[in-house]
Design a protein around this motif. Structure first.
Motif, mmCIF file in Angstrom:
data_model
loop_
_atom_site.group_PDB
_atom_site.id
_atom_site.type_symbol
_atom_site.label_atom_id
_atom_site.label_comp_id
_atom_site.label_asym_id
_atom_site.label_seq_id
_atom_site.Cartn_x
_atom_site.Cartn_y
_atom_site.Cartn_z
ATOM 1 N N ASP A 155 -5.473 9.187 -7.759
ATOM 2 C CA ASP A 155 -4.710 8.895 -6.533
ATOM 3 C C ASP A 155 -5.607 8.360 -5.413
ATOM 4 O OD1 ASP A 155 -2.500 9.771 -7.901
ATOM 5 O OD2 ASP A 155 -2.470 11.753 -6.986
ATOM 6 N N ARG A 156 -6.367 7.334 -5.721
ATOM 7 C CA ARG A 156 -7.225 6.693 -4.732
ATOM 8 C C ARG A 156 -7.098 5.164 -4.859
ATOM 9 N NH1 ARG A 156 -6.974 10.927 -2.911
ATOM 10 N NH2 ARG A 156 -8.621 12.394 -2.271
ATOM 11 N N ASN A 157 -7.425 4.471 -3.764
ATOM 12 C CA ASN A 157 -7.526 3.008 -3.729
ATOM 13 C C ASN A 157 -6.209 2.315 -4.113
ATOM 14 O OD1 ASN A 157 -10.114 3.865 -3.241
ATOM 15 N ND2 ASN A 157 -11.049 2.739 -4.932
ATOM 16 N N TYR A 158 -5.230 2.416 -3.218
ATOM 17 C CA TYR A 158 -3.884 1.916 -3.494
ATOM 18 C C TYR A 158 -3.651 0.456 -3.097
ATOM 19 C CZ TYR A 158 -2.497 6.834 -4.023
ATOM 20 O OH TYR A 158 -2.384 8.141 -4.433
ATOM 21 N N GLY A 159 -4.521 -0.135 -2.303
ATOM 22 C CA GLY A 159 -4.269 -1.482 -1.803
ATOM 23 C C GLY A 159 -4.082 -2.502 -2.898
ATOM 24 N N GLY A 160 -3.360 -3.594 -2.578
ATOM 25 C CA GLY A 160 -3.184 -4.662 -3.536
ATOM 26 C C GLY A 160 -4.257 -5.723 -3.389
ATOM 27 N N VAL A 161 -4.507 -6.143 -2.147
ATOM 28 C CA VAL A 161 -5.534 -7.141 -1.842
ATOM 29 C C VAL A 161 -6.624 -6.540 -0.960
ATOM 30 C CG1 VAL A 161 -5.997 -9.346 -0.697
ATOM 31 C CG2 VAL A 161 -3.945 -9.077 -2.103
ATOM 32 N N PHE A 162 -6.222 -5.737 0.028
ATOM 33 C CA PHE A 162 -7.178 -5.207 1.007
ATOM 34 C C PHE A 162 -7.429 -3.717 0.779
ATOM 35 C CE2 PHE A 162 -4.892 -8.707 3.156
ATOM 36 C CZ PHE A 162 -5.969 -9.571 3.357
ATOM 37 N N ILE A 163 -8.707 -3.342 0.735
ATOM 38 C CA ILE A 163 -9.087 -1.934 0.643
ATOM 39 C C ILE A 163 -9.085 -1.285 2.022
ATOM 40 C CG2 ILE A 163 -11.592 -2.260 0.942
ATOM 41 C CD1 ILE A 163 -9.858 0.097 -1.597
ATOM 42 N N LEU A 164 -8.885 -2.087 3.077
ATOM 43 C CA LEU A 164 -8.913 -1.578 4.448
ATOM 44 C C LEU A 164 -7.879 -0.483 4.661
ATOM 45 C CD1 LEU A 164 -9.288 -4.985 6.325
ATOM 46 C CD2 LEU A 164 -11.075 -3.272 5.930
ATOM 47 N N TRP A 165 -6.705 -0.622 4.055
ATOM 48 C CA TRP A 165 -5.662 0.402 4.251
ATOM 49 C C TRP A 165 -6.135 1.745 3.722
ATOM 50 C CZ3 TRP A 165 -3.631 -2.724 7.278
ATOM 51 C CH2 TRP A 165 -3.249 -4.016 6.950
ATOM 52 N N ASP A 166 -6.796 1.762 2.574
ATOM 53 C CA ASP A 166 -7.291 3.021 2.004
ATOM 54 C C ASP A 166 -8.365 3.634 2.889
ATOM 55 O OD1 ASP A 166 -6.054 3.314 -0.842
ATOM 56 O OD2 ASP A 166 -6.626 1.205 -0.700
ATOM 57 N N TYR B 94 0.832 -1.198 0.000
ATOM 58 C CA TYR B 94 0.000 0.000 0.000
ATOM 59 C C TYR B 94 0.872 1.255 0.000
ATOM 60 C CZ TYR B 94 -2.782 3.845 1.846
ATOM 61 O OH TYR B 94 -3.367 5.082 2.035
ATOM 62 N N TRP B 95 1.878 1.281 0.876
ATOM 63 C CA TRP B 95 2.718 2.471 0.969
ATOM 64 C C TRP B 95 3.630 2.612 -0.245
ATOM 65 C CZ3 TRP B 95 1.286 6.208 3.903
ATOM 66 C CH2 TRP B 95 0.517 5.931 5.038
ATOM 67 N N LYS B 96 4.131 1.499 -0.742
ATOM 68 C CA LYS B 96 4.926 1.561 -1.975
ATOM 69 C C LYS B 96 4.079 2.120 -3.116
ATOM 70 C CE LYS B 96 7.218 -1.440 -5.377
ATOM 71 N NZ LYS B 96 6.305 -1.192 -6.512
ATOM 72 N N HIS B 97 2.854 1.611 -3.233
ATOM 73 C CA HIS B 97 1.955 2.036 -4.296
ATOM 74 C C HIS B 97 1.567 3.513 -4.131
ATOM 75 C CE1 HIS B 97 -1.690 0.650 -6.930
ATOM 76 N NE2 HIS B 97 -0.917 1.528 -7.543
ATOM 77 N N ARG B 98 1.316 3.904 -2.891
ATOM 78 C CA ARG B 98 0.908 5.286 -2.643
ATOM 79 C C ARG B 98 2.034 6.256 -2.987
ATOM 80 N NH1 ARG B 98 -2.098 7.658 2.796
ATOM 81 N NH2 ARG B 98 -1.921 9.888 2.256
ATOM 82 N N PHE B 99 3.249 5.958 -2.513
ATOM 83 C CA PHE B 99 4.370 6.836 -2.856
ATOM 84 C C PHE B 99 4.698 6.739 -4.342
ATOM 85 C CE2 PHE B 99 5.016 7.077 1.700
ATOM 86 C CZ PHE B 99 5.467 8.377 1.853
ATOM 87 N N LEU C 253 -8.558 3.221 6.060
ATOM 88 C CA LEU C 253 -7.907 3.629 7.303
ATOM 89 C C LEU C 253 -7.099 4.908 7.135
ATOM 90 C CD1 LEU C 253 -7.260 2.904 10.264
ATOM 91 C CD2 LEU C 253 -5.322 1.543 9.406
ATOM 92 N N PHE C 254 -6.433 5.059 5.994
ATOM 93 C CA PHE C 254 -5.516 6.197 5.805
ATOM 94 C C PHE C 254 -6.077 7.283 4.888
ATOM 95 C CE2 PHE C 254 -2.671 2.575 6.806
ATOM 96 C CZ PHE C 254 -2.172 3.053 8.015
ATOM 97 N N GLY C 255 -7.378 7.246 4.613
ATOM 98 C CA GLY C 255 -8.036 8.357 3.935
ATOM 99 C C GLY C 255 -7.822 8.449 2.440
ATOM 100 N N THR C 256 -7.523 7.330 1.781
ATOM 101 C CA THR C 256 -7.329 7.380 0.327
ATOM 102 C C THR C 256 -8.401 6.579 -0.417
ATOM 103 O OG1 THR C 256 -5.734 5.541 0.530
ATOM 104 C CG2 THR C 256 -4.843 7.784 0.429
ATOM 105 N N PHE C 257 -9.504 6.270 0.246
ATOM 106 C CA PHE C 257 -10.560 5.487 -0.405
ATOM 107 C C PHE C 257 -11.519 6.394 -1.161
ATOM 108 C CE2 PHE C 257 -14.952 3.908 -0.308
ATOM 109 C CZ PHE C 257 -14.795 2.774 -1.091
#
Length: 411
Positions: free
Chosen positions: A196-207, A92-97, A209-213
């Protein structure tokens, strides 16, 4: 184990089924030019492994050894589950950055260039990602063995394949937990609301949680591609165009601080002294429609056949490279790159493709003739296959040259 290599035949079968379903349902999401270009990038991303430029393994091994990190035993299922979830968190963080820093977007942008959204888009991968591995260092420092990281990473990537489709709409409660086709369509869209939304690979929970959904809205249909459009079927340019642009900005700006800063800023940010020029360039490059230059029917058929022949050859080369002379492998890598470039010229509809094609065909013929002296370790069977391939392809071009020209059609 890297399960991606095992999954390749299933990827191809799934794409064929999606194509047939699109024809049957009257909602086709494939174009030959766009699909071939995506798959070319996927093949090139694998062929880059032949150059052995990656140093992630060296860094990981040195860190673990230097710090004396004890390795997990991985004897229980819960350890694998933890590793799988932890990998997706790092992803998630790799994808976001990868969207927020130019130095990472320069590699990742290739995956977003397609203006269609189908399973072939999932295979559109960059061949220039040599930095993103740093986001997985915490996994190694936590003691997760390298083999486990590779295994769960390949499973993560395989999961992401199926979400690249428009034919699966909403999946109910799963939309809250997992990355689904709906969630991932948003990620690939260039609509201002969806960028720049929905960065997760398998889980959308990270987005979440961190405001990118961002949910897919029925009244805002997704428009795919990058905001300024690649406008090319050249797979080599697709890999390097953003590196080139960022290097130009770093060269043009006057302040040394900005020359370094540009690499770690968002793709839409420009140094103050040249901002007006580049913002105007981006505004004028906004694509009014899909890039779809007309190409002759023969060009499309020829490229389609050549692509699959080269794909089969590249997969063979990846498996046989260790047993072949290094100079032969590097020459083959260059030949594949040149061949894919020429295929792009064919699909752009200009006359260059027809004339440039003779060089990629002449090379395997020359290799076949010079092989016994230059590369005695290369089998006669392989040299014969190269000669037959080049000879038949040249014959096809000669026959087509004297046939009536086919009308240009959209690819």
């Amino acid at each position: 184990m890297n399960y991606v290599e095992v999954a390749i035949p299933f990827f191809i079968l799934a794409m064929a089924l999606e194509f047939l379903y699109g024809r049957f349902a009257g909602r086709q999401t494939y174009r030959l030019n766009d699909t071939v270009n995506s798959l070319q990038l996927g093949v090139l991303s694998r062929l880059v492994d032949l150059l052995k430029l990656g140093f992630a393994g060296i860094v990981f091994g040195a860190l673990v050894k230097w710090l004396g990190v004890p390795q997990w035993s991985m004897d229980s299922a819960w350890q694998w589950v933890v590793a799988f979830v932890a990998y997706d968190f790092c992803y998630y963080w790799k994808h976001r950055f990868g969207h927020e820093w130019r130095i990472l977007w320069a590699s990742h942008v290739a995956h977003h260039q397609s203006e269609e959204f189908n399973l072939s888009t999932a295979l559109r991968q960059a061949g220039t990602d040599y930095i993103g591995f740093v986001f997985y260092i915490p996994l190694f420092l936590a003691g997760i063995p390298a083999a486990v990281v590779v295994t769960v990473g390949s499973l993560n990537l395989i999961y992401q394949f199926w979400v690249h489709t428009e034919h699966i709409r909403r999946l109910g409660p799963l939309e809250w937990i997992l990355i689904t086709p709906s969630n991932h369509r948003v990620h690939h869209a260039r609509n201002p609301l969806y960028i720049d939304r929905n960065y997760g690979g398998v889980f959308i929970l990270w987005d979440r949680l961190f405001g990118t959904f961002q949910d897919e809205l029925p009244d805002v249909p997704c428009e795919y591609g990058i905001t300024h459009g690649l406008k090319s079927w050249n797979p080599l340019w697709a890999n390097v165009h953003f590196w080139w642009e960022t290097a130009r900005i770093a060269w043009r700006t006057r302040r040394w601080r900005d020359k370094l800063r540009i690499w770690f800023m968002r793709p839409g940010w420009f140094p103050e002294d040249i901002a007006a020029e580049f913002e105007a360039k981006y505004a004028n490059a906004a694509p009014p429609g899909k890039f779809d230059p007309p190409a002759a029917g023969f060009s499309k058929g020829y490229v389609f056949a050549q692509f699959w022949l080269l794909t089969a050859g590249s997969l063979w080369l990846l498996g046989a490279a260790e047993d072949l002379p290094r100079s032969f492998v590097l020459l083959a890598f260059g030949w594949f790159c040149a061949s894919f470039y020429v295929q792009g010229q064919w699909l752009e509809g200009g006359p260059a493709g027809r004339w440039l094609e003779w060089s990629p065909l002449a090379l395997p013929l020359c290799v076949a003739l010079a092989g016994p002296l230059s590369w005695p370790a290369v089998s006669t069977t392989l040299l014969t296959v190269l000669a037959v391939y080049a000879g038949i392809s040249m014959l096809v071009l000669v026959v087509e040259r004297f046939a009536a020209p086919a009308p240009l059609t959209s690819a």
